[in-house]
Design a protein around this motif. Structure first.
Motif, short mmCIF file in Angstrom:
data_model
loop_
_atom_site.label_atom_id
_atom_site.label_comp_id
_atom_site.label_asym_id
_atom_site.label_seq_id
_atom_site.Cartn_x
_atom_site.Cartn_y
_atom_site.Cartn_z
N GLY A 50 2.50 -12.43 -0.27
CA GLY A 50 1.68 -13.64 -0.30
C GLY A 50 0.20 -13.38 -0.43
O GLY A 50 -0.51 -14.09 -1.16
N ILE A 51 -0.31 -12.37 0.23
CA ILE A 51 -1.75 -12.11 0.22
C ILE A 51 -2.17 -11.35 -1.02
O ILE A 51 -3.15 -11.69 -1.67
CB ILE A 51 -2.16 -11.35 1.50
N HIS A 52 -1.42 -10.30 -1.36
CA HIS A 52 -1.81 -9.44 -2.48
C HIS A 52 -1.10 -9.78 -3.79
O HIS A 52 -1.33 -9.11 -4.79
CB HIS A 52 -1.54 -7.97 -2.13
N GLU A 53 -0.21 -10.77 -3.75
CA GLU A 53 0.59 -11.13 -4.93
C GLU A 53 1.35 -9.92 -5.46
O GLU A 53 1.52 -9.76 -6.67
CB GLU A 53 -0.29 -11.74 -6.04
N ALA A 54 1.81 -9.08 -4.57
CA ALA A 54 2.56 -7.87 -4.94
C ALA A 54 4.02 -8.07 -4.53
O ALA A 54 4.52 -7.45 -3.59
CB ALA A 54 1.95 -6.65 -4.25
N TRP A 55 4.71 -8.93 -5.26
CA TRP A 55 6.07 -9.30 -4.88
C TRP A 55 7.07 -8.18 -5.13
O TRP A 55 8.04 -8.04 -4.40
CB TRP A 55 6.48 -10.59 -5.55
N LEU A 56 6.85 -7.38 -6.14
CA LEU A 56 7.75 -6.24 -6.36
C LEU A 56 7.62 -5.22 -5.22
O LEU A 56 8.62 -4.65 -4.78
CB LEU A 56 7.48 -5.57 -7.70
N LEU A 92 -0.60 -0.49 6.74
CA LEU A 92 -1.66 0.24 6.03
C LEU A 92 -1.87 -0.33 4.64
O LEU A 92 -3.00 -0.51 4.20
CB LEU A 92 -1.33 1.74 5.96
N TYR A 93 -0.78 -0.63 3.95
CA TYR A 93 -0.89 -1.23 2.62
C TYR A 93 -1.54 -2.60 2.70
O TYR A 93 -2.37 -2.97 1.87
CB TYR A 93 0.48 -1.32 1.96
N LEU A 94 -1.15 -3.37 3.71
CA LEU A 94 -1.67 -4.73 3.85
C LEU A 94 -3.18 -4.73 4.06
O LEU A 94 -3.90 -5.54 3.49
CB LEU A 94 -0.96 -5.44 5.00
N PHE A 95 -3.68 -3.81 4.86
CA PHE A 95 -5.09 -3.82 5.20
C PHE A 95 -5.98 -3.03 4.23
O PHE A 95 -7.16 -3.31 4.12
CB PHE A 95 -5.30 -3.33 6.62
N PHE A 96 -5.41 -2.03 3.56
CA PHE A 96 -6.25 -1.18 2.73
C PHE A 96 -6.01 -1.32 1.23
O PHE A 96 -6.68 -0.64 0.45
CB PHE A 96 -6.08 0.29 3.14
N ALA A 97 -5.11 -2.16 0.81
CA ALA A 97 -4.86 -2.32 -0.63
C ALA A 97 -5.71 -3.44 -1.20
O ALA A 97 -6.16 -4.32 -0.57
CB ALA A 97 -3.40 -2.60 -0.90
#
Length: 97
Positions: A50-56, A92-97
Motif C-alpha cells: 500500500g505505501i510503496h506500491e510494491a505489490w509483487l 527494514l524494507y518498509l522504512f528504508f525503501a
C-alpha cells in the motif's frame, strides 16, 4: 502453564493424562506464536504494497512468510524465529525503501 506439582490440593485426576495435556498445551502455544508472527508478516506485506506500491514484493513476502512459518512448525528449535526474521526484513524494507 501453572506448576501443579507445588499447588496444594490441585492434581490431575487419574483418568486424565498429564503428559498428553502438557504436550497439547505446549503445541498450542507454539502454534499461536508462529501464527501470530506470520500474520504480522502479512500485515507488513500489505503495508509495503500500500505505501510503496510494491505489490509483487508484497506477494513474495506473503509466500516467504508462509514458508518460514512452515519451517518453524516443522523444526521446533526454530519455531517463531523464522517468521520473525522475515518480519524484520519487511520492516527494514518498509522504512528504508
Amino acid at each position: 502453564m501453572a506448576d501443579l506439582k507445588t499447588a496444594s490440593g490441585v492434581h490431575y485426576s487419574p483418568a486424565m493424562d498429564e503428559k498428553t495435556h502438557e504436550q497439547t498445551y505446549r503445541g498450542f502455544v507454539r502454534f499461536v506464536e508462529i501464527g501470530t508472527s506470520v500474520v504480522i508478516c502479512w500485515v507488513l506485506a500489505l503495508a509495503i504494497g500500500g505505501i510503496h506500491e510494491a505489490w509483487l514484493t508484497a506477494i513474495l513476502a506473503v509466500v516467504l512468510s508462509g514458508a518460514a512459518g512452515a519451517v518453524g512448525a516443522l523444526a521446533p528449535a526454530v519455531g517463531w524465529k523464522a517468521p520473525v526474521a522475515v518480519a524484520v526484513l519487511l520492516l527494514l524494507y518498509l522504512f528504508f525503501a
